[in-house]
Design a protein around this motif. Structure first.
Motif, PDB file in Angstrom:
ATOM      1  N   GLU A  34      90.063 -27.983  27.571  1.00 23.87           N
ATOM      2  CA  GLU A  34      91.053 -29.038  27.783  1.00 23.87           C
ATOM      3  C   GLU A  34      91.642 -29.509  26.459  1.00 23.87           C
ATOM      4  N   LYS A  35      90.768 -29.615  25.454  1.00 25.91           N
ATOM      5  CA  LYS A  35      91.225 -30.075  24.145  1.00 25.91           C
ATOM      6  C   LYS A  35      92.192 -29.074  23.508  1.00 25.91           C
ATOM      7  N   LEU A  36      91.913 -27.782  23.681  1.00 22.85           N
ATOM      8  CA  LEU A  36      92.679 -26.754  22.983  1.00 22.85           C
ATOM      9  C   LEU A  36      93.892 -26.249  23.757  1.00 22.85           C
ATOM     10  N   PHE A  37      93.754 -26.097  25.081  1.00 23.82           N
ATOM     11  CA  PHE A  37      94.767 -25.339  25.815  1.00 23.82           C
ATOM     12  C   PHE A  37      95.405 -26.054  26.996  1.00 23.82           C
ATOM     13  N   ALA A  38      94.722 -27.016  27.613  1.00 24.63           N
ATOM     14  CA  ALA A  38      95.239 -27.592  28.847  1.00 24.63           C
ATOM     15  C   ALA A  38      96.523 -28.390  28.588  1.00 24.63           C
ATOM     16  N   LEU A  39      97.500 -28.282  29.513  1.00 29.72           N
ATOM     17  CA  LEU A  39      98.721 -29.068  29.425  1.00 29.72           C
ATOM     18  C   LEU A  39      98.412 -30.534  29.681  1.00 29.72           C
ATOM     19  N   GLN A  40      99.206 -31.423  29.075  1.00 30.45           N
ATOM     20  CA  GLN A  40      99.018 -32.849  29.287  1.00 30.45           C
ATOM     21  C   GLN A  40     100.111 -33.395  30.187  1.00 30.45           C
ATOM     22  N   CYS A  41      99.697 -34.239  31.100  1.00 30.69           N
ATOM     23  CA  CYS A  41     100.645 -34.862  32.020  1.00 30.69           C
ATOM     24  C   CYS A  41     101.636 -35.740  31.246  1.00 30.69           C
ATOM     25  N   VAL A  42     102.919 -35.619  31.554  1.00 29.18           N
ATOM     26  CA  VAL A  42     103.955 -36.410  30.881  1.00 29.18           C
ATOM     27  C   VAL A  42     103.738 -37.902  31.109  1.00 29.18           C
ATOM     28  N   HIS A  43     103.190 -38.250  32.265  1.00 30.71           N
ATOM     29  CA  HIS A  43     103.042 -39.668  32.608  1.00 30.71           C
ATOM     30  C   HIS A  43     101.799 -40.298  31.990  1.00 30.71           C
ATOM     31  N   CYS A  44     100.592 -39.702  32.258  1.00 33.06           N
ATOM     32  CA  CYS A  44      99.345 -40.350  31.818  1.00 33.06           C
ATOM     33  C   CYS A  44      98.778 -39.756  30.533  1.00 33.06           C
ATOM     34  N   LYS A  45      99.353 -38.652  30.075  1.00 35.06           N
ATOM     35  CA  LYS A  45      98.943 -37.992  28.821  1.00 35.06           C
ATOM     36  C   LYS A  45      97.545 -37.369  28.878  1.00 35.06           C
ATOM     37  N   LYS A  46      96.967 -37.256  30.065  1.00 33.16           N
ATOM     38  CA  LYS A  46      95.649 -36.643  30.210  1.00 33.16           C
ATOM     39  C   LYS A  46      95.796 -35.168  30.599  1.00 33.16           C
ATOM     40  N   PRO A  47      94.779 -34.328  30.307  1.00 31.19           N
ATOM     41  CA  PRO A  47      94.888 -32.896  30.604  1.00 31.19           C
ATOM     42  C   PRO A  47      95.032 -32.628  32.100  1.00 31.19           C
ATOM     43  N   ILE A  48      95.816 -31.602  32.432  1.00 32.20           N
ATOM     44  CA  ILE A  48      95.938 -31.129  33.808  1.00 32.20           C
ATOM     45  C   ILE A  48      95.010 -29.935  33.938  1.00 32.20           C
ATOM     46  N   THR A  49      93.943 -30.101  34.686  1.00 30.90           N
ATOM     47  CA  THR A  49      92.908 -29.065  34.721  1.00 30.90           C
ATOM     48  C   THR A  49      92.860 -28.274  36.015  1.00 30.90           C
ATOM     49  N   THR A  50      93.431 -28.778  37.101  1.00 33.01           N
ATOM     50  CA  THR A  50      93.302 -28.072  38.382  1.00 33.01           C
ATOM     51  C   THR A  50      94.634 -27.901  39.096  1.00 33.01           C
ATOM     52  N   GLY A  51      95.712 -27.726  38.351  1.00 32.14           N
ATOM     53  CA  GLY A  51      97.017 -27.558  38.981  1.00 32.14           C
ATOM     54  C   GLY A  51      97.843 -28.825  38.843  1.00 32.14           C
ATOM     55  N   GLY A  52      99.153 -28.722  39.036  1.00 33.67           N
ATOM     56  CA  GLY A  52     100.011 -29.890  38.892  1.00 33.67           C
ATOM     57  C   GLY A  52     101.401 -29.596  39.403  1.00 33.67           C
ATOM     58  N   VAL A  53     102.361 -30.415  38.960  1.00 35.57           N
ATOM     59  CA  VAL A  53     103.750 -30.308  39.398  1.00 35.57           C
ATOM     60  C   VAL A  53     104.644 -30.116  38.184  1.00 35.57           C
ATOM     61  N   SER A  54     105.606 -29.221  38.306  1.00 34.97           N
ATOM     62  CA  SER A  54     106.577 -29.015  37.239  1.00 34.97           C
ATOM     63  C   SER A  54     107.922 -29.597  37.660  1.00 34.97           C
ATOM     64  N   TYR A  55     108.469 -30.504  36.832  1.00 34.47           N
ATOM     65  CA  TYR A  55     109.786 -31.103  37.104  1.00 34.47           C
ATOM     66  C   TYR A  55     110.528 -31.241  35.791  1.00 34.47           C
ATOM     67  N   HIS A  56     111.732 -30.707  35.755  1.00 37.56           N
ATOM     68  CA  HIS A  56     112.521 -30.678  34.516  1.00 37.56           C
ATOM     69  C   HIS A  56     111.724 -30.026  33.383  1.00 37.56           C
ATOM     70  N   ASP A  57     111.001 -28.957  33.721  1.00 42.94           N
ATOM     71  CA  ASP A  57     110.203 -28.196  32.750  1.00 42.94           C
ATOM     72  C   ASP A  57     109.121 -29.032  32.086  1.00 42.94           C
TER      73      ASP A  57
END
Length: 255
Positions: free
Chosen positions: A155-178
């Motif tokens: 999570e520290k090295l590779f996981a994407l961070q949510c634009v809203h809460c800034k926490k790692p996205i570890t189990t899938g998410g939503v893409s909007y405006h890239d």
């Protein structure tokens, strides 16, 4: 005249002869060996009552015949393994059949713990996180570019961070405006309903479900007071696998 003391099987007198008691019944040596002694698995000869009988899974050997099938070393009072019903010392078994550690390339000896994942094996102490070097053991981990990472390091090295809460996205998410979002963070600015997979629109960089958008911004009919939706740009969010699927494996012990 003294009472007779005969072999239970052949009835020969046992006075002055060696004999063996079995369940309180006396047998001469010959009858006892014929009735109760086993044949050696290796030499096929009878294991006499005066010889040491070594047994394993209902099979019997003379002590001098209890040898490694490969190197012929004695296995008496030593650890051993079997393969296709053949006895083998631990060294020979490890050389021929034991797995090699994916990290140190050394043999994983029989009786020791090994970790397995997708056809590869490790010593328990060799299965470590590529970044923090801590033993992973049976905890969840992620494999990336041929290396293993504990969840915290991944999570520290590779996981994407949510634009809203800034926490790692570890189990899938939503893409909007890239940009990546947690599903639970991608909500209507009005009613806070999750918008993942739903039709919605936006205004001033905020997203709204259709009902909230109409109630907040659409003009009202002078007669019925219901919102006039008019023309709006509709979107539909796409569920995208942004994180990773948590993986786990268990230690296995091979004998």
């Amino acid at each position: 005249m003294s009472e007779r003391y005969d072999c239970t099987e052949c009835k020969d007198s046992l006075y002055g002869q060696k004999y063996i008691l079995r369940e309180e019944y006396p047998y001469c040596i010959k009858c006892y060996e014929t009735l109760f002694s086993s044949n050696c698995e290796k030499c096929k000869k009878l294991i006499s009552c005066t010889s040491k009988d070594l047994s394993f899974k209902d099979r019997h050997w003379h002590s001098e015949c209890f040898l490694c099938n490969n190197c012929s070393r004695s296995l008496v009072d030593k650890p051993f393994a079997t393969k296709n019903n053949l006895l083998m010392c631990t060294d020979c078994y490890a050389t021929e059949y034991s797995s090699k550690c994916h990290a140190c390339l050394k043999t994983i000896m029989p009786g020791t713990k090994k970790m397995e994942h997708k056809g590869n094996s490790w010593h328990e102490n060799c299965f470590i996180c590529r970044f923090c070097q801590q033993t992973i053991g049976t905890k969840s981990f992620v494999k990336k570019d041929g290396n293993n990472y504990c969840l915290a390091c991944y999570e520290k090295l590779f996981a994407l961070q949510c634009v809203h809460c800034k926490k790692p996205i570890t189990t899938g998410g939503v893409s909007y405006h890239d940009q990546p979002w947690h599903k639970e963070c991608f909500v209507c600015a009005g009613c806070k309903m999750q918008l993942a997979g739903q039709r919605f629109t936006s205004r001033d960089d905020a997203t709204y479900c259709l009902e909230c958008f109409c109630n907040l911004f659409a003009k009202k009919c002078a007669h019925c007071t219901n919102p006039i939706s008019g023309k709006m740009t509709l979107h539909k969010s796409s569920d995208t696998s942004l994180g990773f699927e948590k993986k786990s494996f268990k230690s296995q012990q091979k004998l």
